[in-house]
Enzyme design. Structure first.
Site, short mmCIF file in Angstrom:
data_model
loop_
_atom_site.label_atom_id
_atom_site.label_comp_id
_atom_site.label_asym_id
_atom_site.label_seq_id
_atom_site.Cartn_x
_atom_site.Cartn_y
_atom_site.Cartn_z
N GLN A 182 16.70 -6.65 -18.70
CA GLN A 182 16.19 -7.98 -19.05
C GLN A 182 15.04 -7.90 -20.06
OE1 GLN A 182 17.37 -10.98 -18.13
NE2 GLN A 182 18.92 -10.17 -16.75
N SER A 202 21.88 -3.00 -21.01
CA SER A 202 23.22 -3.56 -20.89
C SER A 202 23.54 -4.42 -22.11
CB SER A 202 23.29 -4.42 -19.63
OG SER A 202 24.49 -5.17 -19.62
N GLY A 203 24.74 -4.24 -22.69
CA GLY A 203 25.11 -4.96 -23.90
C GLY A 203 25.15 -6.47 -23.74
N CYS A 327 24.90 -12.70 -9.82
CA CYS A 327 25.62 -11.66 -9.09
C CYS A 327 25.67 -11.98 -7.60
CB CYS A 327 24.96 -10.31 -9.27
SG CYS A 327 24.23 -10.08 -10.87
C1 LIG Z 1 22.52 -7.72 -15.45
C2 LIG Z 1 21.59 -6.68 -14.91
C3 LIG Z 1 22.05 -5.42 -14.50
C4 LIG Z 1 23.53 -5.08 -14.49
O1 LIG Z 1 24.05 -4.93 -15.77
P1 LIG Z 1 25.66 -5.06 -15.98
O2 LIG Z 1 25.85 -4.66 -17.41
O3 LIG Z 1 26.02 -6.48 -15.70
O4 LIG Z 1 26.29 -4.11 -15.03
C5 LIG Z 1 21.14 -4.50 -14.05
N1 LIG Z 1 19.82 -4.79 -14.01
C6 LIG Z 1 19.33 -5.97 -14.41
C7 LIG Z 1 17.87 -6.22 -14.36
C8 LIG Z 1 20.20 -6.96 -14.86
O5 LIG Z 1 19.71 -8.14 -15.22
#
Ligand SMILES: *Cc1c(COP(=O)(O)O)cnc(C)c1O
Length: 376
Positions: A182, A202-203, A327
Site C-alpha cells: 500500500q 503488488s502490481g 479480502c
Molecule cells: C493487497 C495487499 C496484499 C496482497 O497482494 P495481492 O497481490 O493481492 O496478493 C498484501 N499486503 C497488503 C498490505 C495489501 O494491501
C-alpha cells in the site's frame, strides 16, 4: 447492476494505466517467447525481463539480482516469512516480531509457524494505528530472527516508522521485512536508505495487472525459495516468467516513483476535505491517525450504521468504496485492523474505507460527499 462511475476503492485494486497496458501488449501478442529459450524470440523476452528487473532495482535502491518477480503481494509476503523462518531454524532461533494489524498474507503464515513452535510477538498499534519503536526495542531478543512490519496499513492507511525500525534492526543484525504493497507510490521507499532487508510489492495496487508482484531480498540475507522447480530467477523463484505482467509492473513502478510528488500534492487537499466534511456528519469518526496516514486513504466509522449497507447504498449511486478490506468482506468477523486500534465490534462493522488514486478527481469527491450526506 449499476455501473461504477466514481471509483474510490484503490486500496482493493486499481485500474491498469494506459501506458502500462501499452507496454504489456507486445509481450502478449508477437513477443511471446519463453525467457529461458536460447533463440531470438526467447532472448527478446529475457532482455525485457532483465530491463524490468533493473528498472525496479533502480527505483527501489537495490541491485537487480536482489529483485524476484512473484505472483503478487501474497506470494511475496509468504516467501519472505517462510524464508526467514527457515533461516531461523538453521540458526536455532524461534522468535518473530510483527504488528497486530498486518495483512493476512503475513498473519496466516505466522500462525502456521506458531503451530510449528515459533514464538510470535504482535506489537500493539494503539488508537492511532501506529507501532511504537520503544515497543519493538523492548521485544527484540537474541532469539529474534525476523521483524516484519508493513510500511502502511491497507485499511486505515496509517504510516509505520519504518526508518527507525530499519535502523534498529540493522544495528541488532536482525532481518527486517516490510509489506510496502500500500505504501509504495504513496510515500518514499528506498531499501538502501531505509535499511530494509526484504520488501513486498503488488502490481494491481499500482495500476499494473493482478497476479504479478515482486519481492526484494537483500543480497546478504539468506533466501529459501517458496516455489521450486525450474531454475528461473537464479533458482530462487521457479516458473516461467510472466513477461507481460512483469514489464507492466516495472512500468508501473517507474510511474509510481515519478508521480509521487504530484500525486501527493493532488491528494493531500482531497484527503483533508474528506476528513473535514465527513467528520461533520452525525456519528462519524475517523479511524487511525489524522496526519500520519497515506494521502490516498480515509477510513470512517458511523455510529448506528452498518458499513456494508453504506457500501451498497453508495453502489446504487455508482460510487465504489469498501467496508472492512475486500479480502475479508463477506465474512462476519469484524476487521482485525479496526479491533487492533480499539474499535468495538459495532464500530468496526460500521466502517467504510475511501481510497484514492492519482486518477481521482475533485468531482469524484464532490459526488461521494453529496451521497454520504444524503444517506447518513
Ligand atoms: C493487497 C495487499 C496484499 C496482497 O497482494 P495481492 O497481490 O493481492 O496478493 C498484501 N499486503 C497488503 C498490505 C495489501 O494491501
Amino acid at each position: 447492476m449499476s455501473d461504477t462511475t466514481v471509483y474510490l476503492d484503490n486500496a482493493a485494486t486499481t485500474r491498469i494505466s494506459d501506458n502500462v497496458l501499452e507496454a504489456m501488449l507486445p509481450w502478449l501478442r508477437e513477443s511471446y517467447g519463453n525467457a529461458s529459450s536460447i533463440y531470438a524470440l526467447g532472448r527478446r523476452s529475457a532482455i525485457a525481463l532483465n530491463k524490468a528487473r533493473s528498472l525496479c532495482a533502480e527505483v527501489l535502491g537495490c541491485e537487480s539480482r536482489e529483485i524476484f518477480f512473484t505472483s503478487g503481494g501474497t506470494e511475496s509476503d509468504n516467501t519472505a516469512v517462510y524464508s526467514a523462518a527457515r533461516a531461523a531454524r538453521a540458526a536455532g532461533k524461534r522468535h518473530i516480531i510483527t504488528s497486530a494489524f498486518e495483512h493476512h498474507a503475513i498473519l496466516k503464515p505466522l500462525e502456521a509457524l506458531e503451530r510449528e513452535g515459533f514464538n510470535v510477538t504482535y506489537l500493539p498499534v494503539y488508537e492511532n494505528g501506529i507501532v511504537r519503536t520503544e515497543d519493538l526495542k523492548a521485544a527484540l531478543t537474541d532469539d529474534t530472527a525476523l521483524v516484519t512490519i508493513m510500511a502502511a496499513n491497507n485499511e486505515i492507511g496509517t504510516i509505520q516508522p519504518i526508518d527507525e525500525i530499519g535502523t534498529l534492526c540493522r544495528e541488532r543484525g536482525i532481518p527486517f521485512h516490510t509489506d510496502a504493497v500500500q505504501a509504495f507510490g504513496n510515500m518514499r521507499i528506498n531499501v538502501r536508505e531505509q535499511n530494509i532487508d526484504m520488501l513486498s510489492l503488488s502490481g494491481h495496487k499500482l495500476h499494473a495487472m493482478k497476479g504479478v508482484g515482486l519481492l526484494y531480498v537483500k543480497g546478504a540475507a539468506p533466501f529459501f525459495p517458496l516455489i521450486s522447480g525450474g531454475s528461473q530467477q537464479s533458482g530462487k523463484r521457479a516458473g516461467t516468467e510472466n513477461i507481460a505482467g512483469i514489464v507492466g509492473l516495472a512500468e508501473a513502478v517507474r510511474d509510481a516513483a515519478e508521480h509521487l510528488p504530484d500525486k501527493t500534492a493532488h491528494l493531500l487537499p482531497l484527503r483533508e476535505r474528506l476528513t473535514e466534511e465527513i467528520s461533520a456528519l452525525p456519528g462519524a469518526r475517523l479511524n487511525g491517525d489524522r496526519r500520519l496516514r497515506l494521502p490516498s486513504n480515509v477510513n470512517f466509522s458511523f455510529a448506528g450504521q452498518e458499513g456494508e449497507t453504506l457500501v451498497l447504498k453508495l453502489d446504487l449511486r455508482g460510487i465504489a468504496v469498501s467496508s472492512g478490506s475486500a479480502c475479508t468482506s463477506g465474512s462476519l468477523d469484524p476487521s482485525h485492523v479496526l479491533t487492533a486500534i480499539g474499535c468495538t465490534h459495532d464500530e468496526a462493522r460500521s466502517s467504510i474505507r475511501i481510497s484514492m488514486s492519482r486518477y481521482t478527481t475533485e468531482s469524484d469527491i464532490d459526488a461521494l460527499i453529496a451521497a454520504l450526506k444524503e444517506i447518513i
